[in-house]
Design a protein around this motif. Structure first.
Motif, PDB file in Angstrom:
ATOM      1  N   GLY A 198      20.427 -11.814 -94.101  1.00 35.21           N
ATOM      2  CA  GLY A 198      21.179 -10.933 -94.995  1.00 35.21           C
ATOM      3  C   GLY A 198      20.303 -10.121 -95.927  1.00 35.21           C
ATOM      4  O   GLY A 198      20.541  -8.929 -96.133  1.00 35.21           O
ATOM      5  N   ALA A 199      19.287 -10.748 -96.494  1.00 41.09           N
ATOM      6  CA  ALA A 199      18.420 -10.034 -97.435  1.00 41.09           C
ATOM      7  C   ALA A 199      17.680  -8.902 -96.746  1.00 41.09           C
ATOM      8  O   ALA A 199      17.497  -7.824 -97.318  1.00 41.09           O
ATOM      9  N   ALA A 200      17.254  -9.132 -95.511  1.00 43.17           N
ATOM     10  CA  ALA A 200      16.533  -8.100 -94.772  1.00 43.17           C
ATOM     11  C   ALA A 200      17.443  -6.932 -94.402  1.00 43.17           C
ATOM     12  O   ALA A 200      16.982  -5.785 -94.292  1.00 43.17           O
ATOM     13  N   ARG A 201      18.738  -7.196 -94.200  1.00 40.34           N
ATOM     14  CA  ARG A 201      19.685  -6.131 -93.832  1.00 40.34           C
ATOM     15  C   ARG A 201      20.172  -5.333 -95.036  1.00 40.34           C
ATOM     16  O   ARG A 201      20.734  -4.251 -94.878  1.00 40.34           O
ATOM     17  N   MET A 202      20.001  -5.849 -96.213  1.00 39.96           N
ATOM     18  CA  MET A 202      20.573  -5.225 -97.407  1.00 39.96           C
ATOM     19  C   MET A 202      20.013  -3.821 -97.608  1.00 39.96           C
ATOM     20  O   MET A 202      18.797  -3.604 -97.515  1.00 39.96           O
ATOM     21  N   HIS A 203      20.885  -2.882 -97.883  1.00 43.13           N
ATOM     22  CA  HIS A 203      20.476  -1.497 -98.085  1.00 43.13           C
ATOM     23  C   HIS A 203      19.518  -1.404 -99.273  1.00 43.13           C
ATOM     24  O   HIS A 203      19.628  -2.162-100.248  1.00 43.13           O
ATOM     25  N   SER A 204      18.596  -0.481 -99.199  1.00 40.80           N
ATOM     26  CA  SER A 204      17.565  -0.359-100.235  1.00 40.80           C
ATOM     27  C   SER A 204      18.172  -0.129-101.619  1.00 40.80           C
ATOM     28  O   SER A 204      17.639  -0.617-102.622  1.00 40.80           O
ATOM     29  N   SER A 205      19.295   0.571-101.705  1.00 39.63           N
ATOM     30  CA  SER A 205      19.906   0.818-103.015  1.00 39.63           C
ATOM     31  C   SER A 205      20.433  -0.482-103.616  1.00 39.63           C
ATOM     32  O   SER A 205      20.343  -0.698-104.834  1.00 39.63           O
ATOM     33  N   PHE A 206      20.976  -1.371-102.768  1.00 37.55           N
ATOM     34  CA  PHE A 206      21.445  -2.664-103.253  1.00 37.55           C
ATOM     35  C   PHE A 206      20.271  -3.559-103.638  1.00 37.55           C
ATOM     36  O   PHE A 206      20.321  -4.287-104.633  1.00 37.55           O
ATOM     37  N   SER A 246      28.295  -7.110 -93.181  1.00 37.04           N
ATOM     38  CA  SER A 246      27.385  -6.723 -92.096  1.00 37.04           C
ATOM     39  C   SER A 246      27.173  -7.875 -91.120  1.00 37.04           C
ATOM     40  O   SER A 246      26.984  -7.665 -89.925  1.00 37.04           O
ATOM     41  N   SER A 247      27.240  -9.106 -91.614  1.00 38.01           N
ATOM     42  CA  SER A 247      27.103 -10.271 -90.741  1.00 38.01           C
ATOM     43  C   SER A 247      28.281 -10.352 -89.768  1.00 38.01           C
ATOM     44  O   SER A 247      28.095 -10.574 -88.560  1.00 38.01           O
ATOM     45  N   LEU A 248      29.490 -10.154 -90.279  1.00 34.66           N
ATOM     46  CA  LEU A 248      30.665 -10.188 -89.411  1.00 34.66           C
ATOM     47  C   LEU A 248      30.656  -9.029 -88.429  1.00 34.66           C
ATOM     48  O   LEU A 248      31.075  -9.178 -87.273  1.00 34.66           O
ATOM     49  N   ALA A 249      30.194  -7.860 -88.881  1.00 37.77           N
ATOM     50  CA  ALA A 249      30.135  -6.695 -87.999  1.00 37.77           C
ATOM     51  C   ALA A 249      29.210  -6.948 -86.810  1.00 37.77           C
ATOM     52  O   ALA A 249      29.506  -6.531 -85.679  1.00 37.77           O
TER      53      ALA A 249
END
Length: 236
Positions: free
Chosen positions: A94-102, A49-52
């Motif tokens: 990164g932690a804030a972007r992480m999907h809730s399931s992850f 997601s960072s690269l995207a």
């Protein structure tokens, strides 16, 4: 890598790091049985997601794949302590972007054990809204855990950052694999993340970090670890 059986002994037994018994796991984690401690380095969660966000579109499966592998490790060892040696996330958001399931999967892995986030160069601050303690470095027993290896030698230092790999050539065949790099006094961990690269242990970035005569590369094989002496290592 079966041809390596003929040229070097398998690492069947634990190794010693500054007097502490350790097991190099073929999945890229280090386990200390007496301490009930697992350490892992350079997860680089949310690298995709960072690269995207920067315009490089790659399949967004790295976080899920990395967490599945980590889940298997923790299920096998049931550690009381887990130390993530920095660059746990590919960037500070990164932690804030992480999907809730992850996030839920990660929090389930953390439950009931002491979990330490060592600050890395990619993620110097505590991960957003996640449990665990964030530290610059951590001393346990004779060991010191930090992200980047010290320029001045520190006995018992366990670090990451450099993403070590090793290359060997035998009977005209070349094999290059991620590895643990150690000399009995310190250890540099391989990168664990699904989208992480690697840097040969003979690169100048490692200059002065190890005693050359006792340097070993513990290469990650499909089913086991292979112990490779310094004399057998090749650049590239």
């Amino acid at each position: 890598m079966t041809f390596a059986l003929a040229m070097t002994a398998l690492l069947a037994d634990p190794i010693d790091i500054a007097g502490e018994r350790a097991i190099c796991d073929r999945r890229g984690v280090l386990y200390f049985p007496e301490l009930r401690l697992v350490t892992v380095s350079d997860l680089h969660l949310e690298k995709g997601s960072s690269l995207a966000r920067r315009g490089t579109l790659i399949p967004p499966y790295d976080t899920g794949a990395t967490l599945l592998r980590l889940q298997a490790v923790i299920a096998d060892y049931q550690p009381a302590i887990v130390i993530s040696l920095g660059d746990s996330f590919h960037d500070g958001g990164g932690a804030a972007r992480m999907h809730s399931s992850f996030r839920e999967r990660l929090e389930a892995l953390m439950a009931g054990r002491d979990w330490f986030w060592v600050a890395g160069n990619h993620d110097p601050d505590a991960p957003a809204d996640l449990p665990g303690e964030t530290v610059r470095e951590l001393a346990i027993g004779s060991l010191v855990f930090r992200h980047e290896p010290s320029a001045v030698r520190v006995e018992g230092e366990i670090s990451g950052h450099l993403h070590p790999c090793a290359r060997i050539v035998q009977q005209g065949r070349s094999v290059r694999r991620r590895c643990f790099a150690g000399d009995g006094g310190r250890m540099i961990m391989p990168a664990f993340g699904a989208y992480t690269g690697s840097l040969n242990v003979l690169d100048r970035a490692y200059a002065g970090l190890f005693r050359r005569e006792t340097l070993m590369a513990y290469m990650l094989g499909t089913e086991r670890i292979f112990a490779i002496s310094h004399a057998m290592l090749r650049p590239g």
